[in-house]
Design an enzyme around this catalytic site. Structure first.
Site, PDB file in Angstrom:
ATOM      1  CG  ASN A   7      -1.876   1.117   1.258  1.00 46.10           C
ATOM      2  OD1 ASN A   7      -1.832   1.996   0.393  1.00 46.10           O
ATOM      3  ND2 ASN A   7      -2.761   1.118   2.240  1.00 46.10           N
ATOM      4  NE  ARG A  89      -6.262   1.285  -0.167  1.00 43.06           N
ATOM      5  CZ  ARG A  89      -6.313   2.447   0.465  1.00 43.06           C
ATOM      6  NH1 ARG A  89      -5.221   2.947   1.004  1.00 43.06           N
ATOM      7  NH2 ARG A  89      -7.440   3.093   0.563  1.00 43.06           N
ATOM      8  CG  HIS A 178     -13.584   2.698   2.951  1.00 41.39           C
ATOM      9  ND1 HIS A 178     -14.379   3.636   3.567  1.00 41.39           N
ATOM     10  CD2 HIS A 178     -12.316   2.960   3.318  1.00 41.39           C
ATOM     11  CE1 HIS A 178     -13.608   4.452   4.287  1.00 41.39           C
ATOM     12  NE2 HIS A 178     -12.348   4.071   4.140  1.00 41.39           N
ATOM     13  NE  ARG A 239     -11.264  12.129   3.799  1.00 44.55           N
ATOM     14  CZ  ARG A 239     -10.968  10.825   3.791  1.00 44.55           C
ATOM     15  NH1 ARG A 239     -11.860   9.922   4.190  1.00 44.55           N
ATOM     16  NH2 ARG A 239      -9.799  10.419   3.366  1.00 44.55           N
ATOM     17  CD  GLU A 382      -9.525  -1.380   3.833  1.00 44.78           C
ATOM     18  OE1 GLU A 382      -9.198  -0.952   4.953  1.00 44.78           O
ATOM     19  OE2 GLU A 382      -9.861  -0.637   2.905  1.00 44.78           O
TER      20      GLU A 382
END
Ligand code: AMP
Length: 400
Positions: A7, A89, A178, A239, A382
């Protein structure tokens, strides 16, 4: 078969090596603060050994070299030749990629074309891919996209009500993120509930520092809360989530801020942090228990937004088999889960408050026996999902 998952972010590289025979993690590591004098790298193996390197790491190419050095020096592999494939990823695959894909020059060119849609992420992913391919050109590298799972959304879900040329010219539409997590936890939930995935309808709540919800009908995503970027939807750690879009020009005109500054505030200085003083839900709750009213407001706002999307998604899905909690808050925070489910009995969503409080690190059901909608907690993984996808694509290639 050993699969390495990479990643590669704007200033970091995280990696995990899996033995896919039993899907066990052989080691994991990270390289941080690439491009600064304070860069460091760390690896920890399944046997408990830890190695660290502190030295300036100028770029991703050097970062990948150090990752290889750590993999070799930690003794997890005797030679890099033992690694059979790499899964990368990739945050943004837009509507160009509808599955994971073997990486070649044409795939990298397409990922490059998508840089305007992911200006921080896609260049970093490409740097990781190019360097890995340079070091080991002989092994298959697979790109696994965060956006792929949401590619089944109907046009009515992914279009914004803007002039259509913005979609045609700039590809402005909802993509969702996601995706690997929503797919991974929904598949795992279908398995533990013993329902065929292609008949399984559910709402997945990925509640972490970044947070999103997906509406899944018969194993396919039909809507999700994140949009063109991860800013849309829920209130998150830093956020703001969905707000009146007119706030942006208002701030630019009245607070004399540039578009970049407003964007930075909305992504990095809003959410739980702005309202409750921390982006960590554990701290928000500690402050709330000590009587901090803003922390309580942040908690209540977070819960309200999650509930609103659950209601909206029940309305578009009709019948649901399950609601699934995952990610840092979803997996660990019984209080949030209870608050989210409160009042949803009307939809036959009944949480078992005792089961909800048990702390276990495994997929489990937390609904009452007579709850028609089964509530589940499924820890997301993930990286494992990326390793599984990479293995599937590599095996398919072998069968061609
Ligand atoms: P993630 O992005 O999935 O790694 O989630 C990280 C976030 O999960 C943290 O910022 C915390 O807000 C939250 N979190 C982690 N552990 C807990 C916990 N035990 N209780 C409440 N929130 C938690």
């Amino acid at each position: 078969m050993k699969i390495l998952v990479i990643n590669s972010g704007s200033s970091s590289i995280k990696f995990k090596l899996y033995d896919m025979k039993n899907e066990s993690v052989m080691c994991k590591g990270l390289i941080e603060q690439i491009g600064s004098d304070n860069s460091f790298a760390k690896i920890s193996t399944a046997h408990g050994s830890i190695k660290e390197i502190s030295r300036p790491i100028a770029n991703h190419a050097q970062g990948i070299d150090i990752m290889n050095e750590l993999l070799f020096n930690s003794g997890v592999v005797n030679s890099l030749d033992e690694i059979d494939g790499v899964g990368h990823r990739v945050v943004q695959g837009a509507d160009v990629f509808s599955d994971a894909v073997l990486i070649d020059e044409s795939v990298m060119a397409k990922i490059e074309e998508l840089i305007p849609l992911a200006p921080l992420h896609n260049p970093a992913h490409l740097a990781g891919m190019r360097e890995t391919l340079k070091v080991r050109p002989d092994i298959p590298n697979v790109a696994v996209f965060d956006t792929v799972f949401h590619q089944t959304m109907p046009k009515s879900s992914y279009m914004y009500a803007l002039p259509i040329e913005f979609y045609e010219k700039y590809k402005i539409r909802k993509y969702g993120f996601h995706g690997t997590s929503h797919q991974f936890v929904s598949k795992a939930a279908a398995k533990i509930l013993n329902i065929d995935y292609d008949k399984f309808s559910c709402i997945t709540l990925h509640l972490g520092n970044g947070a999103s919800i997906a509406a899944i009908k018969n194993g396919k995503c039909i809507d999700t809360t994140m949009g063109l970027t991860p800013l849309e939807g829920l209130m998150m750690g830093t956020r703001c989530g969905s707000i009146d879009p007119a706030i942006m020009p208002f701030l630019m005109e009245n607070a004399n801020l540039s578009a970049k500054e407003v964007d930075n505030i909305m992504n990095k200085k809003s959410g739980l942090l702005a309202i409750g003083g921390s982006n960590d839900m554990r701290i928000i709750e500690q402050k709330m228990d000590a009587g901090d009213e803003n922390a309580k407001l942040a908690f209540d706002m977070f819960v309200l937004k999650v509930k609103k999307f659950i209601g909206a998604y029940i309305a578009i899905l009709g019948k649901i088999d399950s609601i699934i909690f995952t990610a840092g808050i979803g997996e660990n925070d019984a209080r949030i889960r209870e608050a989210v489910c409160e009042g949803l009995e009307i939809f036959d969503i009944k949480i078992d408050k005792i089961k909800n409080k048990e702390s276990k690190d495994e997929p489990r059901r937390i609904s009452q026996i007579d709850s028609k909608v089964r509530i589940a907690i499924v820890p997301t993984d993930e990286e494992l999902a990326i390793a599984q996808d990479a293995l599937r694509i590599i095996k398919n290639k072998g069968n061609k």
